[in-house]
Design a protein around this motif. Structure first.
Motif, PDB file in Angstrom:
ATOM      1  N   ASP A   1       0.791  -1.247  -0.020  1.00 38.37           N
ATOM      2  CA  ASP A   1      -0.051  -0.108   0.147  1.00 38.37           C
ATOM      3  C   ASP A   1       0.794   1.249  -0.127  1.00 38.37           C
ATOM      4  O   ASP A   1       0.564   2.290  -0.631  1.00 38.37           O
ATOM      5  CB  ASP A   1      -0.985  -0.018   1.293  1.00 38.37           C
ATOM      6  CG  ASP A   1      -1.982  -1.018   1.357  1.00 38.37           C
ATOM      7  OD1 ASP A   1      -2.079  -1.554   0.122  1.00 38.37           O
ATOM      8  OD2 ASP A   1      -2.984  -1.419   2.129  1.00 38.37           O
TER       9      ASP A   1
ATOM     10  N   LEU B   1       0.632   4.276  -2.761  1.00 39.82           N
ATOM     11  CA  LEU B   1       0.325   5.399  -2.268  1.00 39.82           C
ATOM     12  C   LEU B   1       1.394   6.389  -3.056  1.00 39.82           C
ATOM     13  O   LEU B   1       1.095   7.667  -3.094  1.00 39.82           O
ATOM     14  CB  LEU B   1      -0.032   5.862  -0.776  1.00 39.82           C
ATOM     15  CG  LEU B   1      -1.419   5.010  -0.407  1.00 39.82           C
ATOM     16  CD1 LEU B   1      -1.444   5.181   1.126  1.00 39.82           C
ATOM     17  CD2 LEU B   1      -2.470   5.978  -0.964  1.00 39.82           C
TER      18      LEU B   1
ATOM     19  N   LYS C   1       0.861   7.852  -6.443  1.00 41.20           N
ATOM     20  CA  LYS C   1      -0.292   8.406  -6.945  1.00 41.20           C
ATOM     21  C   LYS C   1       0.001   9.875  -6.896  1.00 41.20           C
ATOM     22  O   LYS C   1       0.918  10.596  -6.389  1.00 41.20           O
ATOM     23  CB  LYS C   1      -1.248   8.267  -5.663  1.00 41.20           C
ATOM     24  CG  LYS C   1      -1.891   6.823  -5.724  1.00 41.20           C
ATOM     25  CD  LYS C   1      -3.276   6.826  -5.116  1.00 41.20           C
ATOM     26  CE  LYS C   1      -3.892   5.462  -5.503  1.00 41.20           C
ATOM     27  NZ  LYS C   1      -5.537   5.638  -5.249  1.00 41.20           N
TER      28      LYS C   1
ATOM     29  N   GLY D   1      -2.617  10.335  -1.882  1.00 42.57           N
ATOM     30  CA  GLY D   1      -1.105   9.680  -2.049  1.00 42.57           C
ATOM     31  C   GLY D   1      -0.340   9.801  -0.656  1.00 42.57           C
ATOM     32  O   GLY D   1      -0.460   9.257   0.235  1.00 42.57           O
TER      33      GLY D   1
ATOM     34  N   LEU E   1      -1.054   8.977   3.321  1.00 43.91           N
ATOM     35  CA  LEU E   1      -0.326   8.049   3.966  1.00 43.91           C
ATOM     36  C   LEU E   1       0.301   8.925   5.479  1.00 43.91           C
ATOM     37  O   LEU E   1       0.416   8.256   6.434  1.00 43.91           O
ATOM     38  CB  LEU E   1       0.800   7.779   3.393  1.00 43.91           C
ATOM     39  CG  LEU E   1       1.714   6.667   3.723  1.00 43.91           C
ATOM     40  CD1 LEU E   1       1.049   5.397   3.410  1.00 43.91           C
ATOM     41  CD2 LEU E   1       3.101   6.351   2.980  1.00 43.91           C
TER      42      LEU E   1
END
Lengths: 123, 335
Positions: free
Chosen positions: B71, B75, B78, B239, B243
């Motif tokens: 993940d 992210l 992105k 993105g 996080l």
């Protein structure tokens, strides 16, 4: 001995800050793609798929305002009790009497303020 | 040691010093990032098992343990942009500073004798004071996004703070009265005759409830309530910034569980056939799983329920706990 450990935590927080900011800048510059011509809808605020209407900073909930006022007063008072709790063994029962009276005296207006705060129609 | 490396010697000395290794490796940055990602996996796995699901499965042979790292990579790739009419500086600053604040807490925890980044005399109040900043950052993030859901979430964080903050401090006061010190390492040493969770059972309960509220986890996740206000203050993040907004939750979970272990469960004390670090991490893991099970068990409370419970029930119980602790330490008044 009060300053013991302060330089370490300062160095640690500084290191964390620099490394976090550096990580985000590096990822932003090197990894994440860029859209040279974003469409106007892309940057609109998210409103569950509806077209965003009105200002973002709207009227907000005020009925809990008395809790904020109480917090400003009683959060500071909780700090005073830390100084007392630290030296409790040295103070003993006689030294603690003023603090106990202080707590009891402060609980009476707290109860009245809670009584008012729970009747939100007053506000 | 003789300077054999010439001008590079100070650099080598710095990199090999114990403090630098602690900051970069074990209690510090690298381990926090890895543990935060593993806690994200553990939370999804525990929640899935409670709900008779499987959870992350495919990202590695060992039950999807690399899912959060996958993940993380996803992210990072992105696109990142700032919504229109938002305050870009504070929009980016708030989650970044939140990540730093979450990780700064770990530096105050004694994980083993000597394995502590900063042994401050006022360790326990310093921990609680640093954590006090985090709802303000949530409000800042919600305000700077200039969007309705984040703004509501930020205000909820502000009101929620008034409900749990005072019971949190007053329940920690019970430990200070028992130990007679504010230093976390000395609080652990004071528990060599018995863990504080036995005389401080009520205080430990209040501390656990209020720290879950502080971490904004279910049942107190009002600022980000997914089903009501669409992740609240995190709604506009994407993105890497998403996080950075999600990460502090797991880092704070780790830090608060370690603090609970330190002040109530005897910290790194334990039978000597295993190293102190093992006992510290084992107790911390038990508290983490307990808090994760709370998430699967209880529904979300309403804001007015939380405020009323915090200002009446929790505050009264915290003051009762102070009274009990006073009698335990000083003894009954002699008339």
């Amino acid at each position: 001995m009060v300053a013991q450990g302060i330089p370490e935590i300062g160095a640690y927080i500084g290191f964390l800050f620099v490394s976090t900011v550096a990580l985000i800048i590096v990822l932003r510059l090197l990894v994440t793609p860029r859209d040279p011509r974003p469409s106007p809808e892309k940057k609109k605020p998210f409103e569950s798929g509806q077209i965003a209407a009105g200002p973002g900073r709207t009227r907000f909930i005020i009925q809990y305002y008395p809790y904020l006022l109480m917090f400003v007063v009683y959060d500071v008072i909780a700090m005073f009790l830390f100084a007392w709790g630290l030296d409790l063994r040295a103070l003993g029962a006689s030294g603690s009497l003023p603090v106990l009276v202080f707590i009891v005296v402060l609980l009476i207006p707290l109860g009245y303020a809670l009584h008012l705060a729970n009747h939100r129609e007053n506000w | 040691m003789a300077p054999v490396l010439g001008p590079l010697q100070p650099l080598v000395d710095m990199i090999t010093s114990p403090l630098f290794l602690m900051i970069v490796l074990f209690p510090g940055l690298t381990s926090i990032a890895i543990i935060g990602a593993l806690l994200g996996w553990l939370e999804r796995k525990v929640t899935a098992r409670v709900q008779l699901r499987v959870g992350p499965l495919y990202a590695s042979p060992a039950g999807g343990i690399l899912q959060m790292f996958a993940d993380l990579i996803k992210l990072s790739f992105k696109e990142l942009f700032v919504p229109e009419n938002s305050d870009a500086f504070f929009f980016i600053m708030a989650p970044t500073t939140g990540l730093v604040i979450g990780a700064a807490l770990v530096g105050l925890i004694p994980f083993a004798p000597g394995l502590q980044i900063a042994n401050i005399e006022v360790g326990l109040p310093a921990f609680l004071a640093i954590i006090t900043l985090s709802p303000s950052l949530v409000l800042l993030a919600g305000w700077s996004a200039n969007s309705k859901f984040p703004f509501i979430g930020g205000l909820r964080a502000l009101f929620q703070q008034t409900a749990y903050e005072i019971p949190l401090w007053l329940s920690a006061l019970g430990v200070i009265m028992m130990a007679g010190t504010l230093n976390l390492a000395q609080i652990v040493a004071a528990q060599s005759t018995g863990w504080f969770i036995i005389p401080q059972a009520l205080g430990a309960f209040i501390f656990l409830v209020t720290s879950v509220a502080e971490m904004e986890r279910l049942p107190f996740d009002l600022p980000e309530a997914e089903s009501e206000i669409m992740m609240g203050w995190q709604a506009e993040y994407m993105g890497v910034l998403f996080l950075a907004a999600q990460g502090p939750g797991f880092v704070k979970l780790y830090a608060f569980s370690a603090l609970f272990t330190t002040i109530y469960l005897g910290g790194f004390l334990g039978p000597t056939f295993l190293p102190p670090l093992f006992w510290m991490l084992l107790k911390t893991l038990v508290i983490i799983v307990l808090i994760m099970l709370l998430r699967s068990t209880f529904p979300r409370v309403r804001l007015d329920q939380l405020l009323r419970a915090g200002w009446t029930t929790l505050l009264t119980l915290a003051i009762v706990n102070i009274g009990i602790t006073y009698l335990l330490v000083v003894g009954l008044p002699t008339l």
